[in-house]
Design an enzyme around this catalytic site. Structure first.
Site, short mmCIF file in Angstrom:
data_model
loop_
_atom_site.label_atom_id
_atom_site.label_comp_id
_atom_site.label_asym_id
_atom_site.label_seq_id
_atom_site.Cartn_x
_atom_site.Cartn_y
_atom_site.Cartn_z
N ASN A 279 0.85 -1.19 0.00
CA ASN A 279 0.00 0.00 0.00
C ASN A 279 0.89 1.24 0.00
O ASN A 279 1.55 1.51 1.00
CB ASN A 279 -0.89 -0.01 1.24
CG ASN A 279 -1.90 1.11 1.25
OD1 ASN A 279 -2.18 1.74 0.24
ND2 ASN A 279 -2.45 1.40 2.43
N ASP A 306 10.15 1.58 3.51
CA ASP A 306 8.78 1.39 3.98
C ASP A 306 8.66 0.03 4.67
O ASP A 306 7.69 -0.71 4.49
CB ASP A 306 7.77 1.52 2.84
CG ASP A 306 6.37 1.89 3.33
OD1 ASP A 306 6.28 2.44 4.44
OD2 ASP A 306 5.40 1.63 2.62
#
Length: 419
Positions: A279, A306
């Site tokens: 995401n 991330d």
């Protein structure tokens, strides 16, 4: 402790020794001497590695550790050890714990847990109370306690006025607001990039438009309020264009890209492997190329792992049921170095993120504190499961061909090397 790093090519445009091969003598955490050759002594710890390169310490601005609340995914202790062996001397830790990092005490807890490690931990506190997006958290108090930015991890702020007020309020103390680029009503229940591959595979799509609409809204708000805004992990061609134009207009906007969006595409989804469920989602080859171009041109300011560890119970499920997220600390450098030249991205993991998040600059120069990443930019290998140091193993890079080996770091008066 005295450490002598031998025959290291220095990659640091702020240093007099940029692109020169030198010996570096470090004593009690300070760079004492940089010369062509420094004689070894018995009491020195000697570092010699094949094709050794050093740069200012790498800083990852989007890292998740499970603690507190999800220690089965990753503890702070193990996470910081992983970061060090992955070449990072600093990490910014997201607020997606349980409880959420949305108050002064929680920020202080994170900082306390991170004390004493070679890799420095900096908290990103939640922008809203409990990251629910309804009311602003105590931003000033959390900044005074050590938070370096404010954002609800992977949760967009739907309330336009709340985002406007947050940007305005943060200007009073030079705070940095993060806004995750996703319009929830457009994205709806999507789980993959909306396009040819999602249609073929029968997966509900997330249009690029969902990201771009949110960025456009945020840029309009920023133009109205002034101040500064950081947009984390963009993933589409038009997102790059929107931010490029905003910068041309003089807006104080910065952005990052996740390593998996920079290097992988939605073609990976054909195996329905939930490690590729991220995401924002993996998008097209055209998006990848635009993101890479954005890094080279400087439109994209930061590359991040991330890093988001997810335990096997929540990841090894049907694609539609699995949680989003991939780990990335161990693979960031080698993955990016496989698609870009070192000169094209080194600032996006060293000086630029430090400047944007308000941290002191570093330099490989005599008299400066030693904050150094050690690596070989030319070793090719295949990333396999045994290369994963994290507690959770949800990597999108397993069995990918890589270029570049990380040796470790010297930071906080500690030398951490991979065995």
């Amino acid at each position: 402790m005295i450490t002598l790093i031998k025959s290291a090519t220095i990659i640091d445009s702020s240093s007099l020794y940029h692109q020169q091969k030198k010996d570096i003598l470090i004593q009690e955490g300070i760079i004492k001497q940089i010369e062509d050759t420094i004689p070894s002594k018995k009491e020195y710890t000697i570092v010699t590695k094949e094709n050794l390169h050093v740069s200012c310490g790498w800083f990852d601005t989007s890292v998740s550790f499970g603690e507190p609340g999800y220690e089965e995914r990753e503890t702070i202790k193990n996470g910081l050890q992983v970061a060090a062996k992955s070449g990072f001397t600093a990490v910014a830790v997201n607020a997606n714990s349980n409880p959420v990092i949305d108050n002064k005490a929680a920020v202080e807890f994170l900082i306390h847990k991170g004390n004493g490690f070679a890799t420095k931990l900096y908290p990103i506190a939640a922008l809203t109370a409990q990251s629910k997006g309804t009311e602003m958290a105590e931003l000033y108090d959390m900044q005074q306690s050590g938070a370096i930015a404010f954002g609800d991890y992977k949760k967009p702020i739907d309330n336009d006025n709340l985002m406007k007020v947050a940007i305005l309020y943060a200007q009073n103390f030079d705070g940095l607001v993060l806004s995750f680029p996703k319009n929830k009503s457009i994205a709806s229940e999507g789980i993959a990039h909306e396009g040819i591959n999602s249609t073929k595979l029968g997966l509900k799509g997330i249009p690029a438009l969902a990201e771009e609409l949110q960025i456009a809204r945020d840029l309009f708000l920023l133009e109205y309020t002034g101040g500064k805004l950081h947009i984390p992990t963009i993933s589409t061609v038009k997102s790059v264009d929107l931010i490029k134009e905003a910068k041309k207009k003089g807006l104080q906007v910065t952005c990052s890209v996740a390593v998996h969006n920079l290097t992988l595409t939605d073609i990976e989804l054909h195996e329905f492997d939930s490690n590729y469920k991220t995401n924002p989602p993996l998008r097209t080859n055209a998006d990848c190329k635009a993101l890479q171009k954005g890094v080279k041109s400087g439109v994209i300011d930061i590359i991040t792992s991330d890093h988001n560890p997810i335990d096997i119970e929540h990841k090894k499920l049907e694609f539609s049921e699995a949680k989003d997220g991939t780990i990335g600390l161990e693979s960031l450098f080698s993955a990016v170095n496989s698609v870009l030249d070192l000169k094209d991205f080194i600032e996006q993991i060293t000086s630029k993120p430090r400047h944007i998040f308000g941290l002191a600059s570093t330099s490989i120069s005599e008299g400066r504190t030693a904050d150094i990443s050690l690596f070989n930019p030319e070793e090719k290998y295949t990333f396999i499961k045994k290369d994963i140091l994290s507690t959770s193993k949800n990597s999108a890079f397993i069995n990918k061909k890589m270029n570049g080996k990380v040796y470790g770091i010297y930071a906080n008066n500690q030398l951490i090397l991979n065995s």
